[in-house]
Design an enzyme around this catalytic site. Structure first.
Site, PDB file in Angstrom:
ATOM      1  N   PHE A  43     -41.714  16.535-130.129  1.00 23.81           N
ATOM      2  CA  PHE A  43     -41.530  16.205-131.950  1.00 23.81           C
ATOM      3  C   PHE A  43     -39.914  15.784-131.832  1.00 23.81           C
ATOM      4  O   PHE A  43     -39.421  15.007-132.478  1.00 23.81           O
ATOM      5  CB  PHE A  43     -41.655  17.642-132.676  1.00 23.81           C
ATOM      6  CG  PHE A  43     -42.694  17.503-132.645  1.00 23.81           C
ATOM      7  CD1 PHE A  43     -43.556  16.987-132.566  1.00 23.81           C
ATOM      8  CD2 PHE A  43     -42.871  19.503-132.394  1.00 23.81           C
ATOM      9  CE1 PHE A  43     -44.952  18.162-132.907  1.00 23.81           C
ATOM     10  CE2 PHE A  43     -43.845  19.526-132.032  1.00 23.81           C
ATOM     11  CZ  PHE A  43     -45.254  18.650-132.252  1.00 23.81           C
ATOM     12  N   TRP A  90     -42.305  14.678-140.149  1.00 24.50           N
ATOM     13  CA  TRP A  90     -41.112  15.093-138.773  1.00 24.50           C
ATOM     14  C   TRP A  90     -41.718  15.478-137.646  1.00 24.50           C
ATOM     15  O   TRP A  90     -40.821  14.954-136.322  1.00 24.50           O
ATOM     16  CB  TRP A  90     -39.772  15.922-138.966  1.00 24.50           C
ATOM     17  CG  TRP A  90     -39.135  16.067-138.048  1.00 24.50           C
ATOM     18  CD1 TRP A  90     -37.765  15.267-138.345  1.00 24.50           C
ATOM     19  CD2 TRP A  90     -39.457  17.235-137.337  1.00 24.50           C
ATOM     20  NE1 TRP A  90     -37.044  15.802-137.246  1.00 24.50           N
ATOM     21  CE2 TRP A  90     -37.782  17.279-136.583  1.00 24.50           C
ATOM     22  CE3 TRP A  90     -40.207  17.619-136.707  1.00 24.50           C
ATOM     23  CZ2 TRP A  90     -37.223  17.517-135.527  1.00 24.50           C
ATOM     24  CZ3 TRP A  90     -39.697  18.666-135.768  1.00 24.50           C
ATOM     25  CH2 TRP A  90     -38.866  18.816-134.983  1.00 24.50           C
ATOM     26  N   HIS A  91     -42.956  15.943-137.149  1.00 26.72           N
ATOM     27  CA  HIS A  91     -43.315  16.473-136.463  1.00 26.72           C
ATOM     28  C   HIS A  91     -43.921  15.304-135.975  1.00 26.72           C
ATOM     29  O   HIS A  91     -44.683  15.679-134.546  1.00 26.72           O
ATOM     30  CB  HIS A  91     -44.259  17.382-136.679  1.00 26.72           C
ATOM     31  CG  HIS A  91     -43.432  19.229-137.129  1.00 26.72           C
ATOM     32  ND1 HIS A  91     -43.193  19.281-138.031  1.00 26.72           N
ATOM     33  CD2 HIS A  91     -43.129  19.382-136.161  1.00 26.72           C
ATOM     34  CE1 HIS A  91     -42.668  20.450-138.070  1.00 26.72           C
ATOM     35  NE2 HIS A  91     -42.438  21.260-137.181  1.00 26.72           N
ATOM     36  N   GLY A  92     -44.656  14.330-136.353  1.00 29.10           N
ATOM     37  CA  GLY A  92     -44.981  13.971-135.865  1.00 29.10           C
ATOM     38  C   GLY A  92     -46.217  12.222-135.963  1.00 29.10           C
ATOM     39  O   GLY A  92     -46.972  12.586-137.223  1.00 29.10           O
TER      40      GLY A  92
END
Length: 454
Positions: free
Chosen positions: A454, A299-301
């Protein structure tokens, strides 16, 4: 009228960054508004499922395209290159829309909760559009659930002086954390991670420590500002951090860190996985947690460093699961000074988190592994070399002030909730003293909020 003003403010706030992505936010809100009503009114399960899947494909598809398209292309090219196969594939110059990960999760939880009968859809489009793009949480959260936020938007809000003043105090605390601590730490960490090959291991350890503090002060500082602004306009949003550096194990840490995201994934990813793997016992629980935390990392990248960051955090749970202590919550102490076992647990958890956050900061796995290799060397026992010496002592003192204040106020919503101090002049001295610190020690170079990307 209140919601129209709130919606206009949210859109102006969002468009100030890049107005070109405002139509995407409006289009996503429009589609999910009608899908929610359609899911609720559909009589057949297949119809409800079809409408739900349309919403999921729109939300996740948009997120995957903007956030991960180039990552998938580059990873595919690299994978084939290992077999000496050259692919003539091109990447796109894609700009990530601000806050897309946050408002996408809001729309998904809205549709899922309607599908599962937890809420009814709102028929007021202004309310729903405000829910998706509520100012100031549209950019970096917290990720509020529809059942807590939408009811507040449907009723008239009355100005509450006590709530507003508490919000202003929380904003002040957030500004202190961001501008004094996070931005000053960024000056050191940027230099250390850029020149880590020429620095001793002691400097790399110092950089890892400061970066861990930086991420917390930066993101929790933003959350404090967002929550404080929400309080001023009469909206209560989800608390996002609860003194995570005082956690005694990794499970306790993640119950306190980015609470709205971990809670979201727990309900919509981890819980269904535990049901799916329920026949596998502890092995199934381990699989569910590792998959859940890998999703948190992704999810963060679009970087393998985030994948490994999430995967490792999931693996850290394995000893707790095997010992049967996963759900056991430890209260550190009611006293001013913690007991030695609790203190050791806090120190061990912080150290584990600190070393893992090196992955979070590194640009690639190669850089992260090189950093680790150089970190565990004999130069660990030499004096650290500090390239940027501006405000070094002041930054460390302010870090101590932040941690001490949050320790003393660990049972409060934020560190400046000091209504127990009956003498008004004392509170005023604290507020103005903090303002003076902000004016004096604000970093000379301002950095963007880390979670904006993000």
């Amino acid at each position: 009228m209140q919601n129209l003003l709130l919606l206009a403010g949210g859109y102006v706030f969002y468009a100030w960054w890049d107005w070109r992505f405002l139509p995407l936010l409006i289009a996503s809100s429009s589609l999910n508004y009608f899908l929610g009503i359609g899911i609720y009114k559909a009589r057949q399960t297949k119809q409800r499922s079809l409408l739900l899947w349309i919403g999921l494909l729109q939300g996740l598809g948009t997120l995957l395209f903007f956030k991960y398209f180039n990552f998938f292309v580059k990873s595919t090219i690299s994978a084939f290159a290992t077999f000496n196969i050259r692919l003539d594939t091109y990447t796109l110059n894609i700009i990530l829309p601000l806050g897309i990960s946050f408002y996408t999760f809001r729309t998904i939880s809205y549709l899922l909760d309607i599908k599962h009968g937890k809420i009814k859809p709102t028929t007021d489009w202004v309310v729903f559009f405000c829910y998706v793009s509520v100012f100031p949480c549209v950019i970096s959260g917290p990720i509020d659930r529809p059942k807590t936020l939408i009811p507040q938007l449907t009723r008239r809000r009355v100005f509450d002086y006590a709530q507003a003043t508490d919000g202003m105090r929380q904003i002040l605390w957030g500004v202190f954390k961001k501008m004094v601590i996070a931005d000053n730490c960024a000056v050191f960490t940027d230099n250390i991670f850029e020149h880590y090959k020429t620095l001793p291991a002691s400097s790399l350890l110092f950089g890892a420590f400061l970066y861990t503090i930086q991420v917390y002060a930066d993101f929790s500082g933003y959350s404090d500002i967002a929550i404080g602004l929400s309080n001023i306009i009469g909206i209560k949003v989800t608390r996002n951090f609860n003194t995570p550096f005082f956690a005694q194990n990794i499970a306790d840490f993640w119950r306190r860190w980015h609470i709205s995201l971990t809670g979201w994934l727990t309900d919509y990813v981890f819980a269904p996985l535990t049901i799916y793997f329920r026949d596998l016992g502890k092995t199934g629980l381990i699989l569910a947690i590792v998959i859940n935390f890998t999703a948190i990392g992704i999810w963060h990248g679009p970087n393998w460093t985030f994948f490994l960051f999430g995967f490792l955090n999931g693996c850290y749970y394995i000893p707790l699961i095997l010992r049967g202590t996963l759900y056991k919550k430890k209260k550190i102490t009611d006293q001013l000074q913690p007991a030695l076992p609790a203190l050791l647990g806090v120190a061990g958890t912080f150290t584990l988190v600190m070393f893992t956050f090196i992955l979070f900061r590194a640009d690639s796995l190669a850089q992260a592994f090189d950093y680790y290799q150089r970190l565990f060397s004999r130069s660990m026992f030499t004096a650290p070399v500090i390239i940027e010496k501006v405000n070094t002592a002041a930054t460390l003192v302010c870090i101590v002030i932040m941690l001490a204040a949050e320790w003393l106020q660990r049972d409060k919503q934020h560190a400046l909730q000091i209504d127990f101090i009956k003498k008004s002049p004392v509170r005023v001295i604290i507020y103005y003293g903090l303002i003076l610190i902000i004016i004096t020690f604000t970093a000379t170079r301002n950095s963007d909020f880390i979670y904006f990307k993000f």
